[in-house]
Design a protein around this motif. Sequence first.
Motif, PDB file in Angstrom:
ATOM      1  N   THR A 117      42.199  52.590  33.674  1.00 47.17           N
ATOM      2  CA  THR A 117      43.029  52.958  34.807  1.00 47.17           C
ATOM      3  C   THR A 117      43.923  51.784  35.177  1.00 47.17           C
ATOM      4  N   VAL A 118      45.042  52.086  35.776  1.00 48.20           N
ATOM      5  CA  VAL A 118      45.950  51.056  36.243  1.00 48.20           C
ATOM      6  C   VAL A 118      45.417  50.551  37.580  1.00 48.20           C
ATOM      7  N   GLN A 119      45.272  49.229  37.690  1.00 44.77           N
ATOM      8  CA  GLN A 119      44.735  48.633  38.897  1.00 44.77           C
ATOM      9  C   GLN A 119      45.672  47.537  39.389  1.00 44.77           C
ATOM     10  N   SER A 120      45.531  47.221  40.656  1.00 44.20           N
ATOM     11  CA  SER A 120      46.264  46.069  41.175  1.00 44.20           C
ATOM     12  C   SER A 120      45.490  44.803  40.792  1.00 44.20           C
ATOM     13  N   PHE A 121      46.083  43.654  40.937  1.00 45.62           N
ATOM     14  CA  PHE A 121      45.404  42.411  40.609  1.00 45.62           C
ATOM     15  C   PHE A 121      44.187  42.196  41.510  1.00 45.62           C
ATOM     16  N   GLU A 122      44.292  42.598  42.759  1.00 44.45           N
ATOM     17  CA  GLU A 122      43.185  42.419  43.694  1.00 44.45           C
ATOM     18  C   GLU A 122      42.003  43.306  43.320  1.00 44.45           C
ATOM     19  N   ALA A 123      42.274  44.562  42.963  1.00 38.51           N
ATOM     20  CA  ALA A 123      41.198  45.483  42.580  1.00 38.51           C
ATOM     21  C   ALA A 123      40.547  45.048  41.273  1.00 38.51           C
ATOM     22  N   ALA A 124      41.343  44.583  40.333  1.00 44.59           N
ATOM     23  CA  ALA A 124      40.791  44.119  39.061  1.00 44.59           C
ATOM     24  C   ALA A 124      39.962  42.859  39.265  1.00 44.59           C
ATOM     25  N   ASP A 125      40.383  42.003  40.186  1.00 39.97           N
ATOM     26  CA  ASP A 125      39.643  40.782  40.468  1.00 39.97           C
ATOM     27  C   ASP A 125      38.298  41.095  41.118  1.00 39.97           C
ATOM     28  N   MET A 126      38.236  42.131  41.931  1.00 40.58           N
ATOM     29  CA  MET A 126      36.981  42.518  42.566  1.00 40.58           C
ATOM     30  C   MET A 126      36.002  43.107  41.547  1.00 40.58           C
ATOM     31  N   ASN A 127      36.491  43.712  40.473  1.00 46.42           N
ATOM     32  CA  ASN A 127      35.639  44.320  39.453  1.00 46.42           C
ATOM     33  C   ASN A 127      35.238  43.339  38.361  1.00 46.42           C
ATOM     34  N   ASN A 128      35.629  42.088  38.494  1.00 44.87           N
ATOM     35  CA  ASN A 128      35.334  41.080  37.481  1.00 44.87           C
ATOM     36  C   ASN A 128      33.845  40.746  37.493  1.00 44.87           C
ATOM     37  N   LEU A 129      33.169  40.912  36.355  1.00 38.76           N
ATOM     38  CA  LEU A 129      31.742  40.609  36.258  1.00 38.76           C
ATOM     39  C   LEU A 129      31.475  39.110  36.218  1.00 38.76           C
ATOM     40  N   PHE A 130      32.385  38.346  35.644  1.00 37.80           N
ATOM     41  CA  PHE A 130      32.184  36.913  35.439  1.00 37.80           C
ATOM     42  C   PHE A 130      33.046  36.123  36.411  1.00 37.80           C
TER      43      PHE A 130
END
Length: 66
Positions: A12-25
């Motif tokens: 899915t297309v995400q914003s940088f903030e949403a992708a940063d929140m989903n970062n496992l590492f």
Amino acid sequence: MKSTRLDKTIFTVQSFEAADMNNLFDRNVTIADRLRVAFHLTCRIHGIKDGESLKIDRTFFSARKF
């Protein structure tokens, strides 16, 4: 030869903030937690259950003196 295509419905297309929140590492995650998650992903890739003991196939490699 059959060409393979990327399944674009998985991502899915995400914003940088949403992708940063989903970062496992993330930087806040401890090294032990990172290693545990990495080991879990490695086990999933190779089809090994997490609680299963790891065994080495000693017939695949051999050592000898030169």
